[in-house]
Design a protein around this motif. Structure first.
Motif: not given
Lengths: 92, 92
Positions: A1-2, A64-69
């Motif tokens: 996860m980013f 802060y996690p970001l989804s691929p989208a």
């Protein structure tokens, strides 16, 4: 996860030590802002290491996690980066 | 949509003006980091206003969008915030 990781740490030594740990997991994108792509183990390992360095009353560190989208929707105004966190290899 | 907005601006005046604009749209959560909940119009309006203030070669400003699900996964280590951006009203 980013993850986007940012911190507010007033004391120089502590701030430098936190930045050093973060540099082994991710890429500094701004003064107190890092990007990192972490699996579950690395994510918990990094938090455990950082917690040992923080003064819990004075310092603050945010993940802060970001989804691929949503990662594709990141917008950077002004000075553009030379490369992305994916171009780097991290040995943790 | 929820956004994390962070900036690297070396020149004091410009940084203060950018922070002032951001304060009308969102909440400062760290020294150079803001959170904001923006609709499409506000999002483009804010970027247009900030672009006018930035020195495009020296300064950098980043918008990171987070989904509601990922917003629930934000982790804050150390000093905890008193309230969230949702508790505030912004007149833009």
């Amino acid at each position: 996860m980013f993850y986007l990781i940012c911190y507010d740490i007033t004391e120089d030594n502590r701030r430098n030590r936190v930045a050093k740990v973060l540099e082994t997991y991710g890429m500094r994108v701004q003064q107190s802002v890092f990007e990192a792509v972490l699996n579950e183990t690395e994510y918990h390992q990094l938090q455990a290491r950082l917690l040992k360095l923080l003064n819990k009353r004075q310092d603050q560190l945010r993940f802060y996690p970001l989804s691929p989208a949503n990662r594709d929707r990141i917008v950077i105004l002004g000075r553009q980066p030379e490369f992305t966190v994916d171009a780097l290899t991290f040995i943790v």
